[in-house]
Scaffold this motif. Structure first.
Motif, PDB file in Angstrom:
ATOM      1  N   ASP A  47       6.244   7.386  -8.675  1.00  0.00           N
ATOM      2  CA  ASP A  47       4.859   7.669  -9.358  1.00  0.00           C
ATOM      3  C   ASP A  47       5.066   7.812 -10.633  1.00  0.00           C
ATOM      4  O   ASP A  47       5.333   8.850 -11.126  1.00  0.00           O
ATOM      5  CB  ASP A  47       3.955   8.247  -8.551  1.00  0.00           C
TER       6      ASP A  47
ATOM      7  N   THR B 100       3.323   2.720  -9.982  1.00  0.00           N
ATOM      8  CA  THR B 100       3.685   3.176  -8.814  1.00  0.00           C
ATOM      9  C   THR B 100       4.540   2.015  -8.108  1.00  0.00           C
ATOM     10  O   THR B 100       4.078   0.780  -8.023  1.00  0.00           O
ATOM     11  CB  THR B 100       3.004   3.690  -8.160  1.00  0.00           C
TER      12      THR B 100
ATOM     13  N   ARG C 296       0.827  -1.708  -6.797  1.00  0.00           N
ATOM     14  CA  ARG C 296       2.007  -1.277  -6.364  1.00  0.00           C
ATOM     15  C   ARG C 296       2.917  -2.294  -5.608  1.00  0.00           C
ATOM     16  O   ARG C 296       2.382  -3.106  -4.933  1.00  0.00           O
ATOM     17  CB  ARG C 296       1.622  -0.075  -5.125  1.00  0.00           C
TER      18      ARG C 296
ATOM     19  N   TRP D 149       7.275   1.112  -4.504  1.00  0.00           N
ATOM     20  CA  TRP D 149       8.422   1.439  -3.621  1.00  0.00           C
ATOM     21  C   TRP D 149       9.711   1.357  -3.986  1.00  0.00           C
ATOM     22  O   TRP D 149       9.987   0.168  -4.464  1.00  0.00           O
ATOM     23  CB  TRP D 149       8.020   1.136  -2.416  1.00  0.00           C
TER      24      TRP D 149
ATOM     25  N   ASP E 241       0.883  -0.979   0.008  1.00  0.00           N
ATOM     26  CA  ASP E 241       0.014  -0.177  -0.026  1.00  0.00           C
ATOM     27  C   ASP E 241       0.827   1.207  -0.079  1.00  0.00           C
ATOM     28  O   ASP E 241       2.185   1.203  -0.308  1.00  0.00           O
ATOM     29  CB  ASP E 241      -1.037  -0.035   1.320  1.00  0.00           C
ATOM     30  N   GLU E 242       0.270   2.460   0.197  1.00  0.00           N
ATOM     31  CA  GLU E 242       0.906   3.656   0.010  1.00  0.00           C
ATOM     32  C   GLU E 242       1.860   3.939   1.312  1.00  0.00           C
ATOM     33  O   GLU E 242       2.755   4.825   1.237  1.00  0.00           O
ATOM     34  CB  GLU E 242      -0.012   5.023  -0.075  1.00  0.00           C
TER      35      GLU E 242
ATOM     36  N   LEU F 153       8.747   6.672  -2.841  1.00  0.00           N
ATOM     37  CA  LEU F 153       7.635   6.143  -3.514  1.00  0.00           C
ATOM     38  C   LEU F 153       7.744   6.575  -5.095  1.00  0.00           C
ATOM     39  O   LEU F 153       7.274   7.969  -5.425  1.00  0.00           O
ATOM     40  CB  LEU F 153       6.118   6.464  -3.184  1.00  0.00           C
TER      41      LEU F 153
END
Length: 169
Positions: free
Chosen positions: A106, A112, A32, A114, A12-13, A104
């Motif tokens: 993008d 996107t 991601r 990491w 996740d983010e 991160l």
């Protein structure tokens, strides 16, 4: 097993694992995931630069100033950095790459991931993987800077390089 079948962690983010999927699905659906970027320098401090093969799943035939790749499911960034550096450079017995920072990336359009950036000194003779590397050379920082406007670079590697240069300024 093909590269598209390799299982990756989906994150996740906040870089927390939320699932697993084959690389081909991760790329197709823009999930991601995690990658490592390793700046490899030779004994004179020159940077390893290469052009990716036309068969690569992402950014085929573009230039890169890092070796690296995806982090496998359950694999640590540190382990992936060493594995990818040794694989792409075609060496064994490298010192463990030194982690510099993580960000991160993008690239828009669902691209996107990491990105953990590392550095390693490679004083061994390199024999890059022919499946990964179409051309390679060790360039001075000045030579690399001159090529930035001349060659087409992988966008995620360029983003990592720009962050790295800004941190070193």
């Amino acid at each position: 097993m093909s590269a598209a079948d390799e299982i990756l962690d989906v994150v996740d983010e906040q870089d927390r694992v939320v699932g697993r999927a084959p690389r081909g699905r991760v790329y197709a659906e823009g999930l991601r995931h995690r990658c490592v970027f390793v700046r490899a320098r030779d004994a004179e401090g020159r940077v390893f630069v290469h052009r990716r093969t036309a068969e690569k799943l992402v950014f085929p035939s573009l230039y890169d100033m890092f070796v690296g790749g995806v982090v496998g499911a359950g694999e640590s960034y540190d382990d992936a950095a060493l594995r990818e550096a040794e694989e792409e450079l075609g060496v064994s017995g490298l010192p463990r790459p030194r982690h510099l920072f993580t960000f991160l990336y993008d690239g828009g359009g669902g691209r996107t991931w990491w990105s953990a950036v590392y550095e390693v000194r490679c004083e061994l003779p390199v024999r890059p993987q022919v499946e990964e590397v179409a051309w390679h050379a060790f360039l001075t920082e000045e030579e690399l800077e001159r090529r930035l406007g001349e060659w087409e670079w992988v966008p995620d590697g360029l983003a990592a390089y720009e962050r790295l240069v800004a941190r070193e300024a």
